[in-house]
Design an enzyme around this catalytic site. Structure first.
Site, PDB file in Angstrom:
ATOM      1  N   HIS A 165     -83.198  14.125 -10.696  1.00 46.34           N
ATOM      2  CA  HIS A 165     -82.639  15.332 -11.014  1.00 46.34           C
ATOM      3  C   HIS A 165     -83.032  15.878 -12.105  1.00 46.34           C
ATOM      4  CE1 HIS A 165     -79.405  15.489  -7.528  1.00 46.34           C
ATOM      5  NE2 HIS A 165     -79.750  14.327  -7.685  1.00 46.34           N
ATOM      6  N   ASP A 378     -85.032  21.307 -18.686  1.00 46.97           N
ATOM      7  CA  ASP A 378     -84.144  21.228 -17.864  1.00 46.97           C
ATOM      8  C   ASP A 378     -84.587  20.963 -16.262  1.00 46.97           C
ATOM      9  OD1 ASP A 378     -81.524  21.574 -16.563  1.00 46.97           O
ATOM     10  OD2 ASP A 378     -80.982  23.075 -17.661  1.00 46.97           O
TER      11      ASP A 378
END
Ligand code: GDG
Length: 482
Positions: A165, A378
């Site tokens: 992720h 991110d």
């Protein structure tokens, strides 16, 4: 052997254990933690007799396997020591900063690594016990990078997927990791290794070539097998998304729309509301955003009547030193800016160190004229996609860091390099001043992208890749436990 045909393995179960008021009583109840992953996988869990292996989120509590809301949940117990060394230590103070381009300094501690191996073995064991013959197992995220290999050693009959992720860093940074080979070998136990961005998959393949000398030809990696042969693993991008429908649905509800109006009024009806929603994490660029906003106020280019910044910073990893320090810095900054600029009726920054229910978040998205996503690094950033999905009026402006995975897809947002404070300031001004026509010209394609590529599509495409890997598996692997 009877068992589950589909097994999810993640650090956290999709439920939280909420102890009774009297904490010592050992009594309490389970509550669903409303994450995107649960939404994506719930239908599949039900239709395939699926099981979910994970930690219930409280140390030193042992629970048996149980059913909750039609889901088969398999708790993995962690002691207070495990939480400190495996979770707060290796996962969040070594891997997290290293994989986010060393924004904070990673700490390499051998006792943390030992605990990481120990806990990964426990997760692998739990998954091996519940998976049916030939089952599909989907492992999630950086806390469990060793699980694919450990699981394959125990259960060569399984088809194993892993989804990462967070970013996978460039080789020059990754190579700092003292256990860099072991982690790569751990991941390569999977048949399919999914990343958020094409660049992450590229960094991973490069690390494999440099450190293990395996042959790679995107998206394939040739991996030596236990019996001296080879097998092929797939490593490629599967950008994650959100349950767009549920945001649209909330945004249409009258009580959410009324709440959005109430939020604006309670801020003194500023001309523009700017919004940031993040876990309080140094990767999210919250300080950079505040610096830019503070300078615009100092220079008199905006006033608190023109613009208020609402910053939701939900509490996160509060026992890790770097997070404590970040909180102090941010709260000092907010205090200074507000002290300098607030009036009796208006505030510069409305800072909220709290978590909120989903409908309150959507009300905030509806109230926000400008959404600031200024992450320094991110994996994806779901908040950007949630804002876009919620804007059923096709208005509002998304300012989006080029260092967030979402920037690859959300190309009509205002892209920004958050390190470049002058350009960030200009971009914030451009967002504040953007005419409604341009807002909707930019917002429409963003919404199309998020609605067409929702989280259900994401999980389907990952599982399709796994099914393809499964069909290519040698019958020998599948028969190994027969
Ligand atoms: C990791 C990767 C990747 C936040 N505060 C509240 C709240 N949230 C929700 C947001 C969003 C989620 O939490 C945060 O997701 P992000 O993607 O923005 O960031 P991370 O937590 O760092 O997630 C990231 C993601 O995994 C998925 O793969 O995109 O890159 O770092 O859904 O809305 N939700 C509620 N109240 C809050 O106060 N209800």
């Amino acid at each position: 052997m009877s068992g589950s045909e589909f097994v999810v393995v993640a650090n956290r179960l999709p439920v939280d254990w909420v102890p009774d008021e009297d904490e010592g009583s050992g009594e309490g109840a389970w509550r669903v933690s409303p994450g995107g992953l649960v939404t994506a996988l719930e239908p599949l869990m039900r239709s395939t007799d699926g099981a979910w292996v994970g930690w219930p989120g409280k140390a030193d509590l042992e629970f048996d396997r149980f059913e909750f809301d039609g889901m088969d949940l398999v708790p993995v117990a962690l002691s207070a020591d495990d939480v400190e060394l495996y979770y707060e230590g290796f996962s969040n103070d070594t891997i997290w900063p290293l994989y986010h381009d060393v924004i904070a300094e990673p700490r390499y501690r051998r006792v943390w690594w030992d605990a990481y191996g120990r806990v990964n073995r426990r997760f692998a064991q739990a998954a091996a016990e519940v998976a049916a013959e030939g089952a599909t197992v989907w492992v999630h995220d950086y806390q469990l990078q060793l699980v694919p290999k450990l699981l394959r050693e125990k259960r060569p009959d399984l088809t194993i997927g892993y989804f990462h992720h967070i970013p996978f860093p460039a080789y020059g940074l990754y190579s700092q990791l003292p256990w860099r080979r072991q982690v790569l070998e751990g991941l390569l136990g999977a048949d399919v290794i999914g990343f958020q961005r094409v660049a992450d998959a590229g960094n991973f393949a490069r690390a494999i070539r440099r450190l293990l000398r395996y042959e790679t030809r995107a998206p394939h990696i040739v991996v030596p097998d236990a019996d001296g042969g080879t097998r092929t693993a797939v490593a490629r991008a599967f950008p994650i998304s959100i349950a767009a429908d549920s945001y649209i649905d909330l945004a249409q509800r009258p009580h959410v729309q009324a709440r959005a109006a109430e939020i604006r009024a309670s801020l003194g009806n500023p001309s523009k509301i700017l919004l940031g929603v993040d876990r309080l994490d140094y990767t999210k660029g919250i300080r950079h955003r505040m610096k830019a906003f503070g300078e615009l106020l100092h220079e008199g280019r905006i006033t608190v009547e023109d613009a208020t910044l609402v910053q939701v910073a939900s509490p996160s990893r509060e026992r890790v030193g770097a997070y404590m320090q970040l909180r102090d810095e941010i709260e000092l900054t907010v205090g200074r800016i507000n002290g300098d600029f607030d009036t009796m009726g208006h505030t510069a920054i409305r800072y909220l160190h709290q978590g909120y229910p989903r409908d309150e978040m959507v009300a905030l998205f509806l109230a926000a004229d400008v959404m600031l996503v200024t992450a320094l690094r991110d994996g994806m950033n779901l908040v950007a996609k949630e804002y876009v999905a919620s804007r059923i009026d096709n208005r509002g402006v998304l300012v989006l860091s080029e260092f967030a995975g979402a920037a690859d897809e959300l190309t009509s947002a205002l892209r920004v390099n958050p390190h470049d404070i002058d350009t960030l300031k200009e971009t914030i001004m451009q967002a504040i001043e953007m005419p409604p026509g341009e807002q909707s010209r930019r917002m429409r394609p963003l919404r199309r992208k998020v609605i067409d590529n929702d989280v259900a599509k994401w999980s389907r495409s990952f599982l399709d890749a796994l099914a393809a890997a499964r069909s290519q598996k040698s019958p020998r692997g599948r028969r190994a436990r027969a």
